[in-house]
Write a protein that holds these residues in place. Sequence first.
Motif, mmCIF file in Angstrom:
data_model
loop_
_atom_site.group_PDB
_atom_site.id
_atom_site.type_symbol
_atom_site.label_atom_id
_atom_site.label_comp_id
_atom_site.label_asym_id
_atom_site.label_seq_id
_atom_site.Cartn_x
_atom_site.Cartn_y
_atom_site.Cartn_z
ATOM 1 N N ASN A 60 0.839 -1.194 0.000
ATOM 2 C CA ASN A 60 0.000 0.000 0.000
ATOM 3 C C ASN A 60 0.876 1.247 0.000
ATOM 4 O OD1 ASN A 60 -2.094 -1.786 0.082
ATOM 5 N ND2 ASN A 60 -2.622 -1.419 2.232
ATOM 6 N N ASN A 87 -5.158 1.498 -1.091
ATOM 7 C CA ASN A 87 -5.225 0.101 -0.670
ATOM 8 C C ASN A 87 -4.947 -0.805 -1.864
ATOM 9 O OD1 ASN A 87 -5.687 -2.344 0.547
ATOM 10 N ND2 ASN A 87 -7.920 -2.123 0.651
ATOM 11 N N SER A 89 -3.805 -3.870 -1.474
ATOM 12 C CA SER A 89 -3.888 -5.249 -0.997
ATOM 13 C C SER A 89 -5.134 -5.925 -1.549
ATOM 14 C CB SER A 89 -3.912 -5.283 0.533
ATOM 15 O OG SER A 89 -5.194 -4.934 1.026
ATOM 16 N N ASP A 91 -7.232 -7.147 0.543
ATOM 17 C CA ASP A 91 -8.091 -7.147 1.728
ATOM 18 C C ASP A 91 -8.919 -5.874 1.812
ATOM 19 O OD1 ASP A 91 -6.817 -9.539 2.465
ATOM 20 O OD2 ASP A 91 -5.236 -8.423 3.512
ATOM 21 N N GLU A 92 -10.109 -6.008 2.369
ATOM 22 C CA GLU A 92 -10.943 -4.856 2.682
ATOM 23 C C GLU A 92 -10.536 -4.316 4.039
ATOM 24 O OE1 GLU A 92 -15.419 -4.675 1.796
ATOM 25 O OE2 GLU A 92 -15.341 -5.075 3.958
ATOM 26 N N LEU A 93 -10.302 -3.019 4.142
ATOM 27 C CA LEU A 93 -9.805 -2.398 5.375
ATOM 28 C C LEU A 93 -10.888 -1.541 6.008
ATOM 29 C CD1 LEU A 93 -6.257 -1.301 4.129
ATOM 30 C CD2 LEU A 93 -6.904 -3.430 5.285
ATOM 31 N N ARG A 94 -11.243 -1.819 7.252
ATOM 32 C CA ARG A 94 -12.283 -1.079 7.952
ATOM 33 C C ARG A 94 -11.692 0.086 8.758
ATOM 34 N NH1 ARG A 94 -16.991 -3.825 7.814
ATOM 35 N NH2 ARG A 94 -17.828 -2.600 9.559
ATOM 36 N N ILE A 96 -7.610 2.282 9.515
ATOM 37 C CA ILE A 96 -6.193 2.432 9.176
ATOM 38 C C ILE A 96 -5.450 2.902 10.421
ATOM 39 C CG2 ILE A 96 -6.527 2.856 6.710
ATOM 40 C CD1 ILE A 96 -6.370 5.818 7.242
ATOM 41 N N TYR A 227 0.974 -2.020 6.024
ATOM 42 C CA TYR A 227 0.064 -3.162 6.015
ATOM 43 C C TYR A 227 0.564 -4.089 4.916
ATOM 44 C CZ TYR A 227 -4.201 -5.954 5.735
ATOM 45 O OH TYR A 227 -5.097 -7.003 5.748
ATOM 46 N N GLY A 232 0.028 -8.127 8.439
ATOM 47 C CA GLY A 232 -1.141 -7.263 8.454
ATOM 48 C C GLY A 232 -0.666 -5.862 8.802
ATOM 49 N N TRP A 233 -1.287 -5.205 9.782
ATOM 50 C CA TRP A 233 -0.812 -3.892 10.228
ATOM 51 C C TRP A 233 0.423 -4.053 11.111
ATOM 52 C CZ3 TRP A 233 -2.229 0.421 8.063
ATOM 53 C CH2 TRP A 233 -3.495 0.536 7.476
#
Length: 798
Positions: A60, A87, A89, A91-94, A96, A227, A232-233
């Motif tokens: 990202n 984003n 990735s 993945d869906e990010l809810r 940050i 990320y 992940g984070w």
Amino acid sequence: MRKTLIMASLALGAFTARAQAPTAPTQNANNKFEQLGPMLPTPNTFRTAAGAPGKDYFQNRADYDIKVTLNDAEQKIIGTETVTYHNNSTDELRYIWLQLDQNLFAKGSTGSVTRTGGVNESGMSFAQLQNMTSVRERSQQQASDKFGYKITRVTDGKSNQPLKYTINETMMRIDLPTPLKPGTSYAFNVDWNYFVTEYYGRSGYEKFKDGNSNYFIAHWFPRLCAYNDVNGWQNKQFLGQGEFTLIFGNYKVAITVPSDHIVGSTGECQNYKQVLSATQQKRMAQAATSKTPVVIVTQAEAEAAEKAQPADVKATKTWVYKADNVRDFAFASSRKFIWDAMQTDVYGDGKKIWSMSFYSKEGNPLWGQYSTRVVEHTLKSYGNRTIKYPYPVAISCHATAGGGMEYPMISFNGGRPEADGTYSEGVKAGMIGVIIHEVGHNFFPMIVNSDERQWTWMDEGLNTFCQYLAEKEWDYNFPSRRGEPQFIVDYMKSDKAVLSPIMTSSDNVINLGANAYAKPATALNILRETVMGRELFDYAFKEYARRWAFKSPEPADFFRTLEDASGVDLDWFWKGWFYGVEPVDQDLVEVDWYQANSQNPEVVKAEARAEAQRRMNTISKQRDALKKDESVVAQDSTMRDFYNSYDPYAVTDADRKKYQDYLATLTAEERSVLEGKQNFYTLSLKNKGGIPMPVIIRMEFEDGTDSVARFPAEIWRFNDVSIKKVIATNKKVTQWTLDPFQEIADIDTENNSFPRTSKPTRFQLFKQQQRFGPQGQNPMQQQRQGTRPPAQQGSGRN
């Protein structure tokens, strides 16, 4: 001791040394040479088994538009930013995560309250307390609202509506109004301010007696966490030792400072015409074609400017900088700055790069003479063994007396002469070394973007290794303090209770300098010089840099790439040097000497005679010889028989015929073994330290010549505790020495020779003998005073 081999059959194949059988399982034979296997993550479509980015690799990014003001009177930063987060990735990010590194200095932060130490019963003075307490700890003693971020606004980039956010010490989570889907972007705004701390090695201000300060502003804005496919984070708290895990992006930054300040920054300045005088612009134009540094702001101009006080200067200037594809942004500002620069074709490819330095008069004469030239040299040296430097500028700023810190295109470096302008060799070498190191960080981790919060060695260790090579290219006799195997010995022989594997998380490493800088740098030097050789290593190392430039590698990517690109199995090396804490200690226990029995009666019987005479040459025989004529047999001939005149060592015709018949059965090659008087030596070796390493042994011959034999580390693969090795020579060896060139960081050289050699321990005969002249003066000061400089005892630095 020489031993004789009696050969029933002299076929050369029959004299091949018998291979040692593998040892019993109780010795764990082969374990050190088994593959890393499950110790490394399983390859996948993100990161391949070869150590390269896979087809699904992603990262990202975040683009920043920042406006910042430096309040010199209050020593405060006030900023506003618009961040566009991409984003990339799957993945869906809810939400940050952003880093708030200045919160390290907020009262009660984990990084502050978990620092340990003690006070002994003898007590301490207040001055001692101040000296032993770091700047960041002293900052904790201020009012709770003095240091750390004050976040005043977090809003949506389009609607400007407030966003919900949560601050957890040095991390801030922003909850997104709607999930951020793969392949989409989101923009938001953040306003903040904070008070700048004293310079503590990474950022801050240094205040001078004239009332002015040099500002070195870094980790000054809320910035995105990484990320990725591995963690992940990466939102581990900033505790002060583990550095920064960041992502790439494009930056536009407007920096407002007092009108008499000079600013050096990440990126290219977009408005020199608005912030520089006409004279300074002409000097810049001259520097653009010069092969030597041109002074843009002179010392006289800086000294005139520093007569002002922070509260007196109300007017401001705004310097606008643009930087593309960088992972961070930093700047320096001061009215005290001298500035020199040159723009040169570093690689001879037609692309010119600015090398610059910013420094106050306290750095001269060292900085004016060396800094910018060292910057250019570093770009050339590193670029030749990794990738060409891709950015338009590289800057070195003079920050306090020692240490250094790195950011994209700009670094803050120590090295300050005495007030009278003199300096020691150590100060000069230290300054050049730290500039190389910090400018070199542009390659690791600013381009090869490793996770510093987790793996310090991946940037510091690799960079220290390249620094060592660049120092040698700067000056063949440069007193490097890290890189040579012998320099890591003291650390390697430390108590294992205080040793951490290199593969230890950054915040948990004991003795970070030795562990994360010196040991991996030494390991890489050993790989290059002894295990792999320069050609194989240099190709593989360059391939690693090429593969992972502007990407984020993990340790397994480095390990796998070096093996993949060189064809050398190095799992045993990674296990020993990076995953363990065992040292290197090879012991040459014994050497047995053998010679082939030639069966030539002229030789065999002469040797037997000489040996018999040696055995009988006792002190008793020597003294009895004085009265040998008084013996019974000597005085009475009737007491003599055949054996009194028999010579068992005399060569007979039958002996000669038997020998000739034997020679007739041999080939020409077999005869050469006998006639050459070849020597066979069996070396008994022990691996007392634990790490299996190549065996390098020097043989000194009786004729004064010598030779070196080298055996790869796999010599230990059937038994990593003790082995025997046969070496054949045409000349007699008088002395054997393991690791004669100090290549493998052996912690005990006393057991490296056979026969054993010893060195005297020196003692001082007279108390308080003044061997090195007056204390506290460097040789330049002594020369100025007309005194003789002390004799140099080597040029090493601690």
